[in-house]
Structures are given as C-alpha cells and as structure tokens.
Design an enzyme around this catalytic site. Structure first.
Site, PDB file in Angstrom:
ATOM      1  N   HIS A   1      -9.659 -10.331 -67.293  1.00  0.00           N
ATOM      2  CA  HIS A   1      -9.514  -9.209 -68.225  1.00  0.00           C
ATOM      3  C   HIS A   1     -10.609  -8.166 -67.992  1.00  0.00           C
ATOM      4  O   HIS A   1     -10.343  -6.956 -67.976  1.00  0.00           O
ATOM      5  CB  HIS A   1      -9.574  -9.743 -69.660  1.00  0.00           C
ATOM      6  CG  HIS A   1      -9.133  -8.741 -70.685  1.00  0.00           C
ATOM      7  ND1 HIS A   1      -9.123  -9.024 -72.041  1.00  0.00           N
ATOM      8  CD2 HIS A   1      -8.697  -7.453 -70.580  1.00  0.00           C
ATOM      9  CE1 HIS A   1      -8.696  -7.964 -72.710  1.00  0.00           C
ATOM     10  NE2 HIS A   1      -8.429  -7.000 -71.843  1.00  0.00           N
TER      11      HIS A   1
ATOM     12  N   GLU B   1      -9.854  -6.333 -64.781  1.00  0.00           N
ATOM     13  CA  GLU B   1      -8.753  -5.371 -64.976  1.00  0.00           C
ATOM     14  C   GLU B   1      -9.294  -4.044 -65.490  1.00  0.00           C
ATOM     15  O   GLU B   1      -8.937  -2.970 -64.997  1.00  0.00           O
ATOM     16  CB  GLU B   1      -7.734  -5.942 -65.956  1.00  0.00           C
ATOM     17  CG  GLU B   1      -6.647  -4.959 -66.364  1.00  0.00           C
ATOM     18  CD  GLU B   1      -6.441  -4.911 -67.863  1.00  0.00           C
ATOM     19  OE1 GLU B   1      -6.455  -3.791 -68.419  1.00  0.00           O
ATOM     20  OE2 GLU B   1      -6.269  -5.976 -68.486  1.00  0.00           O
ATOM     21  N   HIS B   2     -10.185  -4.097 -66.487  1.00  0.00           N
ATOM     22  CA  HIS B   2     -10.772  -2.875 -67.048  1.00  0.00           C
ATOM     23  C   HIS B   2     -11.689  -2.191 -66.045  1.00  0.00           C
ATOM     24  O   HIS B   2     -11.637  -0.964 -65.871  1.00  0.00           O
ATOM     25  CB  HIS B   2     -11.571  -3.213 -68.311  1.00  0.00           C
ATOM     26  CG  HIS B   2     -10.731  -3.348 -69.539  1.00  0.00           C
ATOM     27  ND1 HIS B   2     -10.843  -2.504 -70.611  1.00  0.00           N
ATOM     28  CD2 HIS B   2      -9.757  -4.238 -69.867  1.00  0.00           C
ATOM     29  CE1 HIS B   2      -9.979  -2.855 -71.547  1.00  0.00           C
ATOM     30  NE2 HIS B   2      -9.323  -3.923 -71.127  1.00  0.00           N
TER      31      HIS B   2
ATOM     32  N   GLU C   1     -12.251  -6.051 -77.907  1.00  0.00           N
ATOM     33  CA  GLU C   1     -10.805  -6.289 -77.922  1.00  0.00           C
ATOM     34  C   GLU C   1     -10.499  -7.738 -78.285  1.00  0.00           C
ATOM     35  O   GLU C   1      -9.628  -8.021 -79.110  1.00  0.00           O
ATOM     36  CB  GLU C   1     -10.187  -5.958 -76.553  1.00  0.00           C
ATOM     37  CG  GLU C   1      -9.910  -4.496 -76.331  1.00  0.00           C
ATOM     38  CD  GLU C   1      -9.148  -4.260 -75.037  1.00  0.00           C
ATOM     39  OE1 GLU C   1      -8.655  -5.254 -74.438  1.00  0.00           O
ATOM     40  OE2 GLU C   1      -9.037  -3.093 -74.612  1.00  0.00           O
TER      41      GLU C   1
END
Length: 242
Positions: free
Chosen positions: A115, A118-119, A219
């Site tokens: 994750h 990905e960012h 998040e």
C-alpha cells in the site's frame, strides 16, 4: 538538490513477471517502443472479431477468446512472448476507454508495504520527475476516472477517459509510474509514516510527545476504525488463514 532513492523501498514484493519485464525494458527507449505498440496496435486498432486463438499481434499471442453475453462484452486474453505478461482486452459499446496495469502483490505480513509503495510510486517517475504527477493529471486531463488500488493480493493503477489523446497521455504517466518510480525518501515519509511532535495548545509544538503521521497510516487508521472493515478483514483471515 536531487534526492536519492530510499533503500528500504527496495523490498521483496512478489510482482508476477516484473523481473522479466525489467530484463526486456532495460532503458527508456525500449520502454517507449513497447508502450507505443501496446497503445497503438493492441488497444486502439484491435478488432476482436478478426483475432483468433494462437494468432499474434505486436509480440502478443492470443491464448483465449470469449464473450460475456450479460454485458455484451467481447474478451480477448493475450500474453506477451518476451515478458510473459498477460493482457486482458475487453471490447464493449461504451464511450469510455479504460486502462489498468496490475501487479500480483501477495503480502508476507501486515505491515502495509504494498500500500505504501502504491502511493509512493505515484509521487514522481523517471519521465515525470515532478511532485505528484498523478494529482496534477486529475485537473489537467479529460479523465472520467483515475485511481490506484491496493487489494489483499494485488496492486492496480487504473484510469478511464473518452478522449483518445488523453488516453495516451494518461497511459504514459501511469506506465512510467508503475515501472520507473523515483521512490524518494521524502515521499516515503509523507505517504508511509513518520514521527512528528504533537501540537500543543494554540498550534504550539509539544516537546515531549511524538505521534505517527502519514497518508497511508491515516487511511488505515480510518479503515480499522470502521466495524464493517474490521469484520471483513477478520472474516477473510479466518477463511484464508494461509
């Protein structure tokens, strides 16, 4: 001052065929050639009715072809001979042109590395070294959808647009981000996690209390505070313990 890539982001993530892809796409010139063929020949000029299983088109071999009557889709599955990368082409009577590049990212633990990657991959790349090209394209393109997802075992970067030129521009940004990200330390600290002093009263810093901050960190704090998300996560772990 040019920043150096953050070494901790050179991580062991199982991305299917990524090693083979990098052996073939060794420089920007080869990458541009493959990208051009991918966009011009495989997508824009593809006629699914004339393609047959076993036929080849610009280095891709058709290994499956079928229809989905419920949605009136014509589907063609292709595999790139040199990289073994699979390409799924769906032809539908829809004004939107959608593209998605996806990687198999099976996590070895629950640290959220996929994750964070990905960012961070969307924070600048070899061809587009500016800050956050992804968010810059949101307001500068005619896209009807732009996003990136990290699932339980995959990572995907997807967009859609009704304009062909816009489609090619967005695909150039997305592919460069997916295969040639800068992965700078500062981007990791922003998107992943970092320690900051807690703010005191009236915006003053507290000198004795630290707290974790970061886009992905916040998040996941929100996701883990939702009862539905917690139930879904627990259910999946019980159904698929390994």
């Amino acid at each position: 001052k040019k920043t150096k890539p953050f070494p901790l982001l050179i991580i062991k993530i199982m991305l299917r065929s990524i090693g083979n892809i990098k052996n073939v796409i060794r420089n920007q010139e080869n990458y541009n050639k493959i990208k051009f063929r991918f966009s011009k020949n495989v997508i824009r000029n593809s006629d699914t009715k004339n393609l047959k299983v076993g036929s080849t088109i610009e280095g891709y071999e058709v290994f499956n072809k079928f229809k989905i009557p419920a949605y009136n889709f014509d589907v063609v599955q292709l595999k790139h001979k040199k990289t073994d990368t699979e390409h799924l082409h769906i032809e539908a009577k829809d004004g939107n042109n959608l593209f998605s590049v996806n990687f198999k990212t099976v996590p070895p633990d629950s640290k959220g590395v996929a994750h964070i990657l990905e960012h961070t991959a969307l924070c600048g790349s070899k061809k587009y070294p500016i800050r956050d090209p992804f968010f810059n394209m949101i307001s500068r393109s005619l896209n009807t959808y732009m996003n990136a997802w990290t699932g339980s075992d995959f990572t995907g970067y997807m967009f859609s647009t009704q304009n062909i030129k816009d489609y090619e521009n967005l695909m150039s940004v997305y592919l460069d981000a997916a295969f040639f990200p800068n992965l700078n330390r500062e981007d990791f600290l922003q998107e992943g996690h970092r320690l900051e002093f807690k703010e005191g009263e009236e915006g003053k810093e507290s000198n004795n209390e630290l707290e974790f901050k970061g886009v992905v960190y916040n998040e996941m704090k929100g996701a883990m505070a939702d009862p539905g998300s917690l139930f879904s996560d627990k259910l999946q772990k019980e159904l698929y313990p390994n």
